[in-house]
Each structure stands twice: as structure tokens, then as C-alpha cells.
Design a protein around this motif. Structure first.
Motif, PDB file in Angstrom:
ATOM      1  N   ILE A  61       0.821  -1.211   0.000  1.00  0.00           N
ATOM      2  CA  ILE A  61       0.000   0.000   0.000  1.00  0.00           C
ATOM      3  C   ILE A  61       0.855   1.260   0.000  1.00  0.00           C
ATOM      4  O   ILE A  61       0.683   2.150  -0.846  1.00  0.00           O
ATOM      5  N   ARG A  62       1.802   1.344   0.947  1.00  0.00           N
ATOM      6  CA  ARG A  62       2.606   2.556   1.036  1.00  0.00           C
ATOM      7  C   ARG A  62       3.661   2.657  -0.050  1.00  0.00           C
ATOM      8  O   ARG A  62       3.836   3.701  -0.666  1.00  0.00           O
ATOM      9  N   ARG A  63       4.399   1.569  -0.240  1.00  0.00           N
ATOM     10  CA  ARG A  63       5.498   1.590  -1.213  1.00  0.00           C
ATOM     11  C   ARG A  63       5.062   1.208  -2.615  1.00  0.00           C
ATOM     12  O   ARG A  63       5.864   1.226  -3.543  1.00  0.00           O
ATOM     13  N   ARG A  64       3.788   0.808  -2.762  1.00  0.00           N
ATOM     14  CA  ARG A  64       3.216   0.431  -4.061  1.00  0.00           C
ATOM     15  C   ARG A  64       4.050  -0.643  -4.753  1.00  0.00           C
ATOM     16  O   ARG A  64       4.332  -0.566  -5.955  1.00  0.00           O
ATOM     17  N   SER A  65       4.427  -1.647  -3.975  1.00  0.00           N
ATOM     18  CA  SER A  65       5.224  -2.751  -4.506  1.00  0.00           C
ATOM     19  C   SER A  65       4.428  -3.540  -5.543  1.00  0.00           C
ATOM     20  O   SER A  65       3.222  -3.746  -5.402  1.00  0.00           O
ATOM     21  N   GLY A  66       5.139  -3.999  -6.573  1.00  0.00           N
ATOM     22  CA  GLY A  66       4.504  -4.834  -7.585  1.00  0.00           C
ATOM     23  C   GLY A  66       4.705  -6.313  -7.324  1.00  0.00           C
ATOM     24  O   GLY A  66       4.245  -7.163  -8.097  1.00  0.00           O
ATOM     25  N   ASN A  67       5.391  -6.631  -6.207  1.00  0.00           N
ATOM     26  CA  ASN A  67       5.667  -8.031  -5.884  1.00  0.00           C
ATOM     27  C   ASN A  67       4.501  -8.581  -5.058  1.00  0.00           C
ATOM     28  O   ASN A  67       4.569  -8.666  -3.834  1.00  0.00           O
ATOM     29  N   TRP A  68       3.431  -8.968  -5.718  1.00  0.00           N
ATOM     30  CA  TRP A  68       2.227  -9.432  -5.040  1.00  0.00           C
ATOM     31  C   TRP A  68       2.458 -10.736  -4.300  1.00  0.00           C
ATOM     32  O   TRP A  68       1.830 -10.993  -3.274  1.00  0.00           O
ATOM     33  N   TRP A  69       3.341 -11.571  -4.806  1.00  0.00           N
ATOM     34  CA  TRP A  69       3.621 -12.852  -4.156  1.00  0.00           C
ATOM     35  C   TRP A  69       4.238 -12.649  -2.770  1.00  0.00           C
ATOM     36  O   TRP A  69       3.777 -13.209  -1.776  1.00  0.00           O
ATOM     37  N   ALA A  70       5.276 -11.812  -2.709  1.00  0.00           N
ATOM     38  CA  ALA A  70       5.993 -11.605  -1.449  1.00  0.00           C
ATOM     39  C   ALA A  70       5.239 -10.704  -0.484  1.00  0.00           C
ATOM     40  O   ALA A  70       5.348 -10.866   0.732  1.00  0.00           O
ATOM     41  N   HIS A  71       4.466  -9.768  -1.018  1.00  0.00           N
ATOM     42  CA  HIS A  71       3.878  -8.737  -0.166  1.00  0.00           C
ATOM     43  C   HIS A  71       2.362  -8.825  -0.032  1.00  0.00           C
ATOM     44  O   HIS A  71       1.766  -7.951   0.604  1.00  0.00           O
ATOM     45  N   LEU A  72       1.752  -9.874  -0.581  1.00  0.00           N
ATOM     46  CA  LEU A  72       0.320 -10.085  -0.366  1.00  0.00           C
ATOM     47  C   LEU A  72      -0.012 -11.560  -0.181  1.00  0.00           C
ATOM     48  O   LEU A  72      -0.612 -11.936   0.833  1.00  0.00           O
ATOM     49  N   VAL A  73       0.402 -12.401  -1.128  1.00  0.00           N
ATOM     50  CA  VAL A  73       0.027 -13.822  -1.076  1.00  0.00           C
ATOM     51  C   VAL A  73       0.659 -14.511   0.133  1.00  0.00           C
ATOM     52  O   VAL A  73      -0.039 -15.150   0.933  1.00  0.00           O
ATOM     53  N   MET A  74       1.971 -14.394   0.290  1.00  0.00           N
ATOM     54  CA  MET A  74       2.660 -15.075   1.389  1.00  0.00           C
ATOM     55  C   MET A  74       2.187 -14.587   2.759  1.00  0.00           C
ATOM     56  O   MET A  74       1.804 -15.398   3.614  1.00  0.00           O
TER      57      MET A  74
END
Length: 468
Positions: free
Chosen positions: A393-406
Motif C-alpha cells: 500500500i505505502r510503497r506500491r510494490s509490484g511483488n504481489w507474491w511476497a507482499h500479499l500472497v505469502m
């Protein structure tokens, strides 16, 4: 590698001594988790899981792999002492960080007291002439002195103790394996799955007990300001310790489950005396093996395990105190030893007082265990949320696996375990959280609103921390 200038970016000075390497972190984590930890709570986990004790530990490993992954993400973002307190405070908001620190205090402050109590009760049963209170006093005194000398001494002592624990475990695995192979046990896979008793809620309830054995891998993150090599070493060590300890836990509990003399009685009556594992050891090798396992467990919990627990607790108190969210005297660092000396001494005093009080209660060990597990799991839930909020949310990371799924999977698994945990632990844990909210309100009213430097750019002057 995090250095003086990196810490100043977050508003702090490098006060602690940066001496620990990867091997020191692994030894610290293994000692904190105790490779033979399941021996002390084996009977409770066995009864709670309907005999599927190995499955409970396997599920625990899987659940906490996701948690370790989330720790790795946050320690890279904020490589400093304080663990979930810092990650939630800087990843979400300072008030949330305070409440996360408050909740994990339930784990960190109570853990040393529990360890000292379990060890003292066990040693008293072995040497009845020495009372429980004297064992408690001796364990606390030794560990407080070692930890006050410096982190290097702590690392040296814990490595030596770890070797002893691994030797005892190797002896048990060899003797128990031979006993099962020669017909003294009942070879079975029921410790992993029993169709007659299996339900996910049953297993989750058992995991909420078994997770006590895993607490400690997260304590490695408390040493971020005392580690050579930066956050990458912390992340690697946490993963290595969790996997290695998990394999050892599963192996010893599976063998013990096949050697229990009366499994039906253990399932129906539980293990009020905490001797189920030692009964299995006696079947495998006789009285000498049962005594060896019992004494080794007591010493492991009373010295190296509680020693590193005291280190982790003192670092959490230090981190919160230097942010003015706990009394400032806890932020004092010894110039000679580079350790938070007041926090170390207070942890020892509280552990002694808590252990002596709980020794007078019939449910002292059970109550402490339940509270510690609840506090740790709630803190882990906050950790997973911190990953999503900070990175996605804050850093707008595109790594959905590491920062949402896991972190999302880890959150769901732990939430299910918390829901199925002991009811008394849930009530007392929520009461502790409510008290934390009252304290937080008091901070606001007194003008000490929680405020962290977070992701702000380098400060012109690092925050002062008083040294003694």
C-alpha cells in the motif's frame, strides 16, 4: 551492512556491540527454540491432537514458514532492534506499533519466567533436597550475570549448551529408532494422521500448544543491531533455524508416539505430570535414558533457553524505552559491555518474581504457556498485516507474491489457530490487549503520543540514548 549512519537515518545511534555472525544467530535461535523442547510438552500436544503430535508440529512449521518470510521482508525494511514493535510502528503507524509491542511483551516478558519455572520444578523433582525457589534463584542469577557481561559471552555459552542438547537428542533418536525397529515400539503413521480422530479444529488447537516449541526463531530479529552482515543474515538465520528445528521436533515426537506405554490413557487423561515423553524414553532405553532426557530438558530450559529469552526481552524493552514508550531508564546502555544493562536486570527481576509466584499455583505452567502462545500468535498476525500495508500500500510494490500472497496465507493459518486456542488464553490475552489500550490512552493524555522516525530522511542529529 547497517552501520552508524544507517541507524542515524532512523534517529538512533549505534549503541550496541555489532559482533554476531550467521553461525551465532543460528546457535542463538536453536538455543532459544530448544532442539529438545517437545520433550517437556509432548504429552499435552499428543492429547490435544488426538495422537497426531507429529502432524501438529508439521503444521506449525508450515504456518511459521510464512511468518519467517514476513519477518524477512520487514527486517530488510527496518533493520533494528524491536521486532514486531518496530515493524508495525513504522510499517503501519506508531500507535499500532505500541500495541504490537505491548502484545508481544506478553510473550517476551513471560517466557523467561515460564522457562525458569519449568526447569526449577523439573530439577526439584530430580533433586528434592533443593527447593524450587532456590533453583529459580540460581538459574536467574547465572543468566543475568552472563547477559550483563556482553553479547559475546552469551553467544559463547549458548553454543556450548547447544552442543550438549544436540548430543542428548542424537542419543534419544538412535536408541528410540532402534527400539522401534526391534519391536519394542509400534511402528505407525498415526502420529501424522489418524482417520478416527482427525479434524482440522483439533489439529489447530494442538498447534496452539505446540507453537511454544517454535517461539524463539523470531527472537533473532531482536539482534539486528548486534549483527555483522545486516538484515540478510537475520533473514537467512531465521529460515535456517525454523526448518532445522522443525525437522528435529517432528522426528523426536514421531518416535516417542510409537513408544508410549499406554496411548489410550494419555489421550483420555492427558499428561498432568508432564512425564509422557520420559515414559516413552524409558520404554526405548530404560531408566537411564528417561533420566537423561528429563535432566537435559530442565537444564536446557533453565540456562541457555532462558538466557537468550532474557536477551530478546531486554532488547524489546530497550527499543520501546528509547522511543519514550516505556520508562527512559530502560534505554540506558553500559559503556563497558555495550548491553542495555537496566533492561537486562529488570528482566531478571521480573522473571524471578513471576516464577516464584507461579510456583505457588497448581496451574502456573499451563497458564503461562497459554498466555505466551496467544501473545506471540497475535503479534505474528500484526506482522503479516505490516508487510501488506508497508510494501503493497505505502510503497506500491509490484511483488504481489511476497507482499500479499505469502503474508495473506500466513495470516489465515495463524488466525485459524488463534480462534481454536484455549478459551482462557483468549480471554486473558484480550484483557492484556485492553490494558495496553488504556496505557496508550494514558500516553496520549500525558503528551507522550507514540511517534517513530519511520521512513523519514536522515536526521540532522541522532536521538540521544543515555549510557551508563
Amino acid at each position: 551492512m547497517l552501520d552508524q549512519h544507517d541507524l542515524e537515518r532512523y534517529g538512533y545511534r549505534q549503541e550496541l556491540s555489532r559482533q554476531l555472525r550467521f553461525r551465532d544467530l543460528v546457535a542463538y535461535g536453536l538455543v532459544y527454540m530448544v532442539p529438545i523442547a517437545p520433550m517437556a510438552i509432548f504429552g499435552s500436544v499428543y492429547a490435544g491432537s488426538g495422537g497426531m503430535v507429529a502432524l501438529a508440529y508439521a503444521v506449525g512449521v508450515v504456518a511459521l514458514v510464512f511468518t519467517a518470510f514476513s519477518y524477512a521482508q520487514m527486517v530488510k525494511a527496518f533493520p533494528m532492534s524491536g521486532s514486531v514493535y518496530n515493524y508495525a510502528g513504522r510499517g503501519i503507524s506508531a500507535p499500532v506499533g505500541f500495541l504490537a509491542g505491548w502484545v508481544i511483551l506478553l510473550d517476551y516478558v513471560l517466557v523467561p519466567g515460564l522457562l525458569y519455572l519449568v526447569a526449577s520444578v523439573a530439577m526439584h523433582s530430580t533433586v528434592p533436597a533443593v527447593p524450587v525457589w532456590l533453583w529459580l534463584l540460581g538459574f536467574v542469577a547465572v543468566n543475568t550475570v552472563v547477559n550483563s557481561v556482553g553479547i559475546r559471552m552469551t553467544a559463547l555459552v549458548t553454543r556450548v549448551m547447544l552442543v550438549g542438547e544436540l548430543i542428548v537428542l542424537a542419543v534419544f533418536l538412535a536408541v528410540a529408532g532402534w527400539a522401534v525397529a526391534t519391536g519394542r515400539g509400534r511402528f505407525s503413521w498415526e502420529a501424522f494422521y489418524n482417520s478416527d480422530t482427525f479434524t482440522w479444529s483439533l489439529v489447530a488447537g494442538a498447534v496452539s500448544i505446540a507453537v511454544l516449541s517454535f517461539l524463539g526463531f523470531d527472537g533473532i530479529s531482536m539482534l539486528a543491531e548486534e549483527t555483522k552482515g545486516g538484515s540478510r543474515q537475520i533473514a537467512r538465520a531465521m529460515a535456517a533455524v525454523l526448518i532445522l528445528a522443525g525437522v528435529l521436533f517432528i522426528a523426536q515426537t514421531w518416535l516417542a508416539a510409537m513408544l508410549i506405554p499406554e496411548p489410550a490413557s494419555l489421550l483420555s487423561d492427558g499428561d498432568p505430570n508432564g512425564t509422557a515423553f520420559y515414559d516413552a524414553a524409558q520404554v526405548a532405553g530404560g531408566g537411564w535414558l528417561a533420566t537423561l532426557c528429563a535432566v537435559a530438558t530442565a537444564i536446557a530450559w533453565g540456562l541457555p533457553n532462558s538466557m537468550v529469552a532474557q536477551v530478546a526481552t531486554s532488547r524489546l524493552l530497550y527499543a520501546m524505552a528509547r522511543d519514550r514508550q516505556l520508562p527512559g531508564f530502560l534505554a540506558k546502555v553500559s559503556i563497558r559491555r555495550n548491553v542495555p544493562i537496566n533492561a537486562t536486570l529488570l528482566t531478571g527481576f521480573v522473571s524471578l518474581a513471576l516464577g516464584l509466584y507461579m510456583a505457588t499455583r497448581a496451574d502456573g505452567i499451563t497458564l503461562l504457556s497459554s498466555l505466551i502462545n496467544f501473545g506471540a500468535m497475535v503479534a505474528f498476525l500484526v506482522l503479516h498485516v505490516s508487510v501488506v500495508v508497508h510494501h503493497l500500500i505505502r510503497r506500491r510494490s509490484g511483488n504481489w507474491w511476497a507482499h500479499l500472497v505469502m503474508p495473506g496465507i500466513g495470516f489465515v493459518i495463524l488466525a485459524y489457530v488463534v480462534v481454536n486456542a484455549n478459551i482462557a488464553a483468549q480471554r486473558l490475552g484480550l484483557a492484556w490487549l485492553a490494558l495496553g489500550m488504556v496505557v496508550l490512552a494514558g500516553l496520549y493524555l500525558s503528551g507522550r503520543r507514540p511517534a517513530l522516525s519511520g521512513l523519514a530522511p536522515a536526521h540532522p542529529q541522532a536521538r540521544h540514548v543515555e549510557r551508563v
